[in-house]
Structure formats: C-alpha cells, structure tokens
Design a protein around this motif. Structure first.
Motif, PDB file in Angstrom:
ATOM      1  N   LEU A   1      85.798  25.948 -48.898  1.00 44.95           N
ATOM      2  CA  LEU A   1      84.849  27.360 -48.238  1.00 44.95           C
ATOM      3  C   LEU A   1      85.726  28.408 -47.670  1.00 44.95           C
ATOM      4  CD1 LEU A   1      81.840  25.427 -46.713  1.00 44.95           C
ATOM      5  CD2 LEU A   1      82.227  26.053 -49.045  1.00 44.95           C
ATOM      6  N   GLY A   2      86.838  28.212 -47.185  1.00 37.37           N
ATOM      7  CA  GLY A   2      87.598  29.299 -46.527  1.00 37.37           C
ATOM      8  C   GLY A   2      88.184  30.135 -47.604  1.00 37.37           C
ATOM      9  N   PHE A   3      88.794  29.396 -48.695  1.00 36.07           N
ATOM     10  CA  PHE A   3      89.220  30.108 -50.076  1.00 36.07           C
ATOM     11  C   PHE A   3      87.933  30.710 -50.576  1.00 36.07           C
ATOM     12  CE2 PHE A   3      89.524  30.443 -54.516  1.00 36.07           C
ATOM     13  CZ  PHE A   3      90.648  30.775 -54.801  1.00 36.07           C
ATOM     14  N   THR A   4      86.722  30.180 -50.683  1.00 37.90           N
ATOM     15  CA  THR A   4      85.704  30.905 -51.337  1.00 37.90           C
ATOM     16  C   THR A   4      85.246  31.956 -50.744  1.00 37.90           C
ATOM     17  OG1 THR A   4      84.778  28.601 -52.305  1.00 37.90           O
ATOM     18  CG2 THR A   4      83.033  30.561 -52.075  1.00 37.90           C
ATOM     19  N   PHE A   5      85.009  32.110 -49.316  1.00 34.49           N
ATOM     20  CA  PHE A   5      84.662  32.994 -48.302  1.00 34.49           C
ATOM     21  C   PHE A   5      85.588  34.333 -48.419  1.00 34.49           C
ATOM     22  CE2 PHE A   5      81.647  29.798 -46.581  1.00 34.49           C
ATOM     23  CZ  PHE A   5      80.364  30.556 -47.104  1.00 34.49           C
ATOM     24  N   PHE A   6      86.953  33.809 -48.358  1.00 34.58           N
ATOM     25  CA  PHE A   6      87.785  35.031 -48.518  1.00 34.58           C
ATOM     26  C   PHE A   6      87.957  35.644 -49.832  1.00 34.58           C
ATOM     27  CE2 PHE A   6      92.338  35.938 -49.537  1.00 34.58           C
ATOM     28  CZ  PHE A   6      92.772  36.812 -48.558  1.00 34.58           C
ATOM     29  N   MET A   7      87.811  34.896 -50.981  1.00 28.02           N
ATOM     30  CA  MET A   7      87.469  35.540 -52.037  1.00 28.02           C
ATOM     31  C   MET A   7      86.273  36.547 -52.298  1.00 28.02           C
ATOM     32  SD  MET A   7      90.141  34.877 -54.171  1.00 28.02           S
ATOM     33  CE  MET A   7      89.799  34.935 -55.817  1.00 28.02           C
ATOM     34  N   ALA A   8      85.085  35.900 -51.806  1.00 29.95           N
ATOM     35  CA  ALA A   8      84.088  36.850 -51.582  1.00 29.95           C
ATOM     36  C   ALA A   8      84.306  38.001 -50.860  1.00 29.95           C
ATOM     37  CB  ALA A   8      82.877  35.919 -50.932  1.00 29.95           C
TER      38      ALA A   8
ATOM     39  N   ASN B   1      86.994  44.086 -59.593  1.00 29.18           N
ATOM     40  CA  ASN B   1      88.315  44.221 -58.771  1.00 29.18           C
ATOM     41  C   ASN B   1      88.905  42.848 -58.574  1.00 29.18           C
ATOM     42  OD1 ASN B   1      86.364  43.166 -57.212  1.00 29.18           O
ATOM     43  ND2 ASN B   1      86.372  44.676 -55.442  1.00 29.18           N
ATOM     44  N   ALA B   2      88.441  41.976 -59.476  1.00 28.15           N
ATOM     45  CA  ALA B   2      88.900  40.476 -59.677  1.00 28.15           C
ATOM     46  C   ALA B   2      90.567  40.725 -59.466  1.00 28.15           C
ATOM     47  CB  ALA B   2      88.263  39.844 -60.699  1.00 28.15           C
ATOM     48  N   LEU B   3      91.009  41.652 -60.515  1.00 24.91           N
ATOM     49  CA  LEU B   3      92.477  41.428 -60.733  1.00 24.91           C
ATOM     50  C   LEU B   3      93.293  41.854 -59.316  1.00 24.91           C
ATOM     51  CD1 LEU B   3      94.896  41.421 -62.316  1.00 24.91           C
ATOM     52  CD2 LEU B   3      94.846  43.811 -62.824  1.00 24.91           C
ATOM     53  N   TRP B   4      92.635  42.768 -58.449  1.00 20.41           N
ATOM     54  CA  TRP B   4      93.139  42.820 -57.037  1.00 20.41           C
ATOM     55  C   TRP B   4      93.126  41.789 -56.380  1.00 20.41           C
ATOM     56  CZ3 TRP B   4      95.957  46.244 -54.165  1.00 20.41           C
ATOM     57  CH2 TRP B   4      96.489  47.409 -55.010  1.00 20.41           C
TER      58      TRP B   4
ATOM     59  N   THR C   1      81.115  33.548 -59.601  1.00 25.70           N
ATOM     60  CA  THR C   1      81.460  32.233 -59.576  1.00 25.70           C
ATOM     61  C   THR C   1      81.889  31.820 -61.013  1.00 25.70           C
ATOM     62  OG1 THR C   1      79.071  31.964 -60.282  1.00 25.70           O
ATOM     63  CG2 THR C   1      79.779  31.538 -58.008  1.00 25.70           C
ATOM     64  N   GLU C   2      81.975  33.056 -62.101  1.00 26.37           N
ATOM     65  CA  GLU C   2      82.480  32.485 -63.515  1.00 26.37           C
ATOM     66  C   GLU C   2      84.131  32.691 -63.355  1.00 26.37           C
ATOM     67  OE1 GLU C   2      81.758  32.337 -67.693  1.00 26.37           O
ATOM     68  OE2 GLU C   2      80.449  32.271 -66.238  1.00 26.37           O
ATOM     69  N   LEU C   3      84.437  33.686 -62.506  1.00 27.23           N
ATOM     70  CA  LEU C   3      85.945  34.052 -62.640  1.00 27.23           C
ATOM     71  C   LEU C   3      86.639  33.652 -61.312  1.00 27.23           C
ATOM     72  CD1 LEU C   3      85.696  37.495 -64.217  1.00 27.23           C
ATOM     73  CD2 LEU C   3      85.983  35.511 -65.299  1.00 27.23           C
ATOM     74  N   ARG C   4      86.015  33.778 -60.140  1.00 26.42           N
ATOM     75  CA  ARG C   4      87.009  34.220 -59.018  1.00 26.42           C
ATOM     76  C   ARG C   4      87.181  32.781 -58.200  1.00 26.42           C
ATOM     77  NH1 ARG C   4      86.478  40.325 -56.704  1.00 26.42           N
ATOM     78  NH2 ARG C   4      85.342  41.012 -58.720  1.00 26.42           N
ATOM     79  N   VAL C   5      86.488  31.684 -58.706  1.00 27.59           N
ATOM     80  CA  VAL C   5      86.616  30.545 -57.894  1.00 27.59           C
ATOM     81  C   VAL C   5      87.111  29.459 -58.862  1.00 27.59           C
ATOM     82  CG1 VAL C   5      85.484  28.596 -56.753  1.00 27.59           C
ATOM     83  CG2 VAL C   5      84.574  30.978 -56.187  1.00 27.59           C
ATOM     84  N   PRO C   6      86.516  29.138 -60.059  1.00 26.25           N
ATOM     85  CA  PRO C   6      87.014  28.113 -60.891  1.00 26.25           C
ATOM     86  C   PRO C   6      88.547  28.373 -61.309  1.00 26.25           C
ATOM     87  CG  PRO C   6      85.373  29.311 -61.982  1.00 26.25           C
ATOM     88  CD  PRO C   6      85.515  29.924 -60.752  1.00 26.25           C
ATOM     89  N   TRP C   7      88.881  29.053 -61.483  1.00 23.43           N
ATOM     90  CA  TRP C   7      90.376  29.124 -62.455  1.00 23.43           C
ATOM     91  C   TRP C   7      91.259  29.423 -61.269  1.00 23.43           C
ATOM     92  CZ3 TRP C   7      89.976  26.854 -66.906  1.00 23.43           C
ATOM     93  CH2 TRP C   7      88.663  27.024 -67.620  1.00 23.43           C
ATOM     94  N   PRO C   8      91.161  30.146 -60.422  1.00 30.60           N
ATOM     95  CA  PRO C   8      92.123  30.271 -59.151  1.00 30.60           C
ATOM     96  C   PRO C   8      92.247  28.959 -58.593  1.00 30.60           C
ATOM     97  CG  PRO C   8      90.932  32.073 -59.406  1.00 30.60           C
ATOM     98  CD  PRO C   8      90.315  31.345 -60.241  1.00 30.60           C
ATOM     99  N   VAL C   9      91.231  28.247 -58.364  1.00 30.94           N
ATOM    100  CA  VAL C   9      91.248  27.027 -57.595  1.00 30.94           C
ATOM    101  C   VAL C   9      92.010  25.678 -58.670  1.00 30.94           C
ATOM    102  CG1 VAL C   9      90.181  24.852 -56.940  1.00 30.94           C
ATOM    103  CG2 VAL C   9      89.064  26.974 -55.995  1.00 30.94           C
ATOM    104  N   LEU C  10      91.753  25.962 -59.818  1.00 28.91           N
ATOM    105  CA  LEU C  10      92.646  24.997 -60.747  1.00 28.91           C
ATOM    106  C   LEU C  10      94.118  25.246 -60.681  1.00 28.91           C
ATOM    107  CD1 LEU C  10      92.437  22.975 -62.962  1.00 28.91           C
ATOM    108  CD2 LEU C  10      92.134  24.923 -64.558  1.00 28.91           C
TER     109      LEU C  10
END
Length: 472
Positions: free
Chosen positions: A108-115, A144-147, A232-241
C-alpha cells in the motif's frame, strides 16, 4: 473519401494535415461504448462466480508450489486425501502468506506513493475518445506515468543503497504482500461498484450482482484528476512485477555474490515491459481497456494482484533453484527472442495507437527512451468504414490483425525458456496469456462484426490472419 469498404491514407484527408498535438477536433465521431446488444460473457454469472473464487485460490496454490516445493506440483496422495490435503494447504498458506503489517506497508505504501506522483508529476494533458455515456464529452488525462516511473525507480534505489528499505524485503515478504494485494483489489472493486450504484450511474449492467461485480458497472471512475482505470492498468502491475524481479536479483547477489545471466534476463524483461507501458501512456487512451472495458473486479484483480504475483514465477524459480547451466547459446537464444519480441510488440502497439491518435488529432512527440524505428506510419493505409472509424491495414497490421499479441506471446515464451524445463510455473504466464488473448480476440471480433457489419467482412478479407501470417 467515401465510406464503406474504401481504403485510403492520411494524405488523402485534408483535415488530417492539422498540426499535431493541437486540441482534439470536434468532428471526430463518438466511440461506441454503449453496446446495446448485451450478451453474457465469461460463462455468465456462474463463470463469474467461479473465477472470483477460483483465481485467488489458483494464485495461492501456485505460490505454495513455487515457494515450498521448488516449482513442482503439490498433489494429494489420493482421492481420500483431498479434504485433508486442502486443509494442509490452507494452513501452510496462512503460515507463510497471511497478511501482515509489513506486507501492507510495502504494497500500500508503493500504491499510494504512485498515486501521489500521479497528482503532482508533470506531463502532457491528453484527451480520449468522445463518449456517448458522457454526452460526447472527452475526458482529459494527465499523462505523467513516465515521470512517476523514473521517480519511483530512483527512490527505490536510494532507499535500498542507503539501507532505509532494502529491496530484498519484497521477496522476503512476497506471500503477505500478495495476499494484501488480493484483498485490496476486492476492496477497490467493491468500493467502485457501491459508489457507482449509489449514484445511479451503472453502465452496461446485467442486473445480476455477481456478474456485474465481476464485469464492472463503471466506465470511467475518477478521484479528482486521477483516472482509476488508467492508473491501475499501468502504474501498479508492471512496476510491481519489475520490483519483484529486481528484489530476486538483489537476493541472489546476497546469496551468491553475483547475479546470474538468467536472473538479469528477468530484470531486463520486466523493466522493458514496465518502461514501455509507462513511456507510452498516451497511446493507451485509445485502447480497448480504456474506452470500452468497465472498471471491474477482473480488471482490478488482475492488474493489482494477478499480473505482478502470477507472472513473476520465473524470477522466483531462478532464485530458489540456484544457478542454471544452460550455456551461452541458450541464453543468446532467449535474449534474442526477448528483444525481437519486444521490438515488434512496442512498435506494433505504437503503430495502431498512434494511427488512432493521428485521426483523433491527439498525436504528440515525446522523447521517451527507447524510441524505436517504425513506431509511426506516415500516410498509413486504412479501411474507411460506414460507421465512421478507420481500420489500419498498414505496417505490421497489413500482415495480421493482432501482431502485437503475437510479439507479446514471443516475449512470454522467452520468460519461460530462460528458466529451463524443470518446472511448469515459469510457463504459466504464456499458457494463461494465450488463453486470455484467444478469448479476447473472439470478444473483439464479435463486437466489431456487430459494429461494422459488411465492412468487418471486408477488413477480414484484406487481413485474414489473426496472429501469424499464413498460419493463424
């Protein structure tokens, strides 16, 4: 340019010569997302209920096989042992993968940081299709997903090398993190459903609660400027993987004093995938998932839990099995398959989505690494439909209707081959992914046949092959 089965190029349409990156044209047709011809998919309510229960159980089972049994199947001793075996499996899973505060803080720390980064990082504002459900309104997206991706990478490495948060804690706590991710996906799916129902804004609902929870009832859930589906399509699944594979590599370095070529391969493979998704965020706005699919349990579950924690088995297996000794030739083959598949996947996705963006007048130029040749086709040939849409029949799409899927499957195969043949689980990704893609192509073909009628027949005549020219 006439309608129907007329082919053309961008050069034939004077409106297409407008300056790239300007405001979207008002004359672009609505993208049909209402789909009044409702049909049950995925086996209807029974199929939906089965997957809501079955997918978490499958993930738990696979985790036990890879974590506890060196990638081998865990099976009961016989029919009479099934009940006791299931009890033992449940007890063991709870022992090693029950949710913990550490797991929750990491995930959740990662998820909220990305949010948070999604709200503050710079990036161009892009517009999606006109949506009939919103009276023709175009939604704006801050891309701004790239940043965010580069900021989170830099932050993670600083935390690791300063000792504030060693990335090896990810693999050390993978079971609890995975369980937290599954619970979080259920919570978000329930929240989206409940809020949408309370507002009376259900979209394409069947009236069956289980099926609607599975398929979703909200097309564009947003929290302020944050589009939940795109996030949720881009900023969580593939970076977590990617961070799971990076964690495995760091753990291997702790154990062996070096990182094997096979583990480095998985870090590269998952970095390429995550980087491509984030560097091409603006291209995703015209994709099926964003303009058509509802934010549903199955999208949330697989994006937040299924993708990162089911596609990582090659990395975990390589860590637990120890150094592989396949030889230089085998590794060269795997790296070649990966990089060739990546090139055609990246450029294929870019060709089709930038073609759509061109005609949507939202095409922009970005200096995102890597920019590959053949990512955009000037004056691309297309089939003009009477519906108003243009179907690309140029570039890689002159040879097959879904070449990007084929390239994706080649990469998936390389993820398994790099781990050898000692376990099935490194190949779960390609087996599952192939099943999903074949089903998805069937759904897409059926929807397009209803939407385009005779034009779709002409399109399939022009491009008869789905995945591989002259094969399938």
């Amino acid at each position: 340019m006439s309608t129907g089965t007329t082919a053309g190029t961008a050069a034939n349409d004077p409106d297409a010569q407008q300056r790239l990156g300007s405001a979207p044209r008002d004359d672009v047709a609505f993208e049909d997302v209402t789909d009044s011809n409702f049909v049950y998919e995925f086996g209807g309510p029974v199929g939906a209920a089965s997957m809501i229960v079955g997918f978490p159980l499958l993930m738990a089972y696979q985790y036990l096989c890879v974590y506890d049994n060196m990638g081998q199947f865990l099976l009961p001793d016989g029919l009479g042992d099934v009940g006791a075996w299931a009890g033992r499996m449940a007890a063991r899973y709870w022992e090693i993968a029950a949710p913990t505060w550490t797991g929750a803080r990491i995930y959740l720390g990662f998820t909220f940081f990305m949010a948070g980064l999604a709200y503050v990082c710079p990036g161009p504002v892009m517009y999606g299709y006109k949506l009939p459900s919103l009276g023709g309104q175009r939604l704006a997206y801050r891309c701004n997903a790239l940043w965010s991706w580069w900021v989170v990478q830099a932050t993670a490495l600083v935390l690791h090398f300063t000792g504030l948060f060693r990335l090896t804690q990810v693999i050390d706590n993978l079971g609890p993190i995975m369980t937290v991710a599954m619970l979080w996906s259920f919570f978000l799916a329930g929240a989206v459903y409940a809020v949408t129902a309370a507002r009376g804004k259900k979209h394409r609902a069947s009236g069956n609660f289980v099926y609607d929870f599975f398929m979703g009832v909200c097309l564009n859930p947003r929290i302020g400027s944050l589009d939940l589906k795109l996030f949720t399509e881009l900023r969580v699944p593939w970076p977590v993987l990617y961070f799971i594979s990076l964690s495995c590599a760091f753990k291997q370095h702790e154990r062996l004093g070096y990182v094997t070529p096979e583990s480095a391969f998985m870090v590269l493979a998952h970095w390429l995938y995550a980087n491509a998704c984030n560097k091409g965020e603006e291209c995703v706005l015209t994709s099926w998932d964003i303009f058509y699919e509802l934010e549903s349990w199955y999208l949330l579950f697989w994006n937040l839990a299924g993708v990162p924690f089911s596609y990582c088995y090659s990395s975990i297996y390589l860590l637990n099995a120890g150094p592989m000794h396949f030889g230089l030739g085998w590794n060269i083959l795997c790296y070649t398959l990966l990089l060739a598949g990546y090139y055609f996947w990246d450029t294929g996705n870019a060709q089709r989505n930038r073609f759509r963006m061109f005609w949507n007048n939202t095409l922009i130029t970005r200096n995102a690494f890597p920019q590959l040749p053949k990512s955009f086709i000037p004056n691309a040939k297309y089939l003009q439909t009477s519906h108003g849409n243009k179907l690309l029949v140029d570039g890689w799409y002159a040879y097959a209707r879904k070449p990007h899927y084929t390239a994706d499957l080649v990469m998936a195969l390389s993820w398994g081959l790099i781990a050898g043949f000692g376990s099935f689980f490194p190949y779960f990704y390609i087996v599952f992914f192939l099943t999903v893609l074949v089903h998805r192509v069937g759904r897409d073909d059926a929807r397009c046949a209803r939407k385009y009628g005779a034009d779709w027949d002409e399109y399939m005549r022009m491009v008869p092959w789905k995945f591989i020219p002259y094969v399938y």
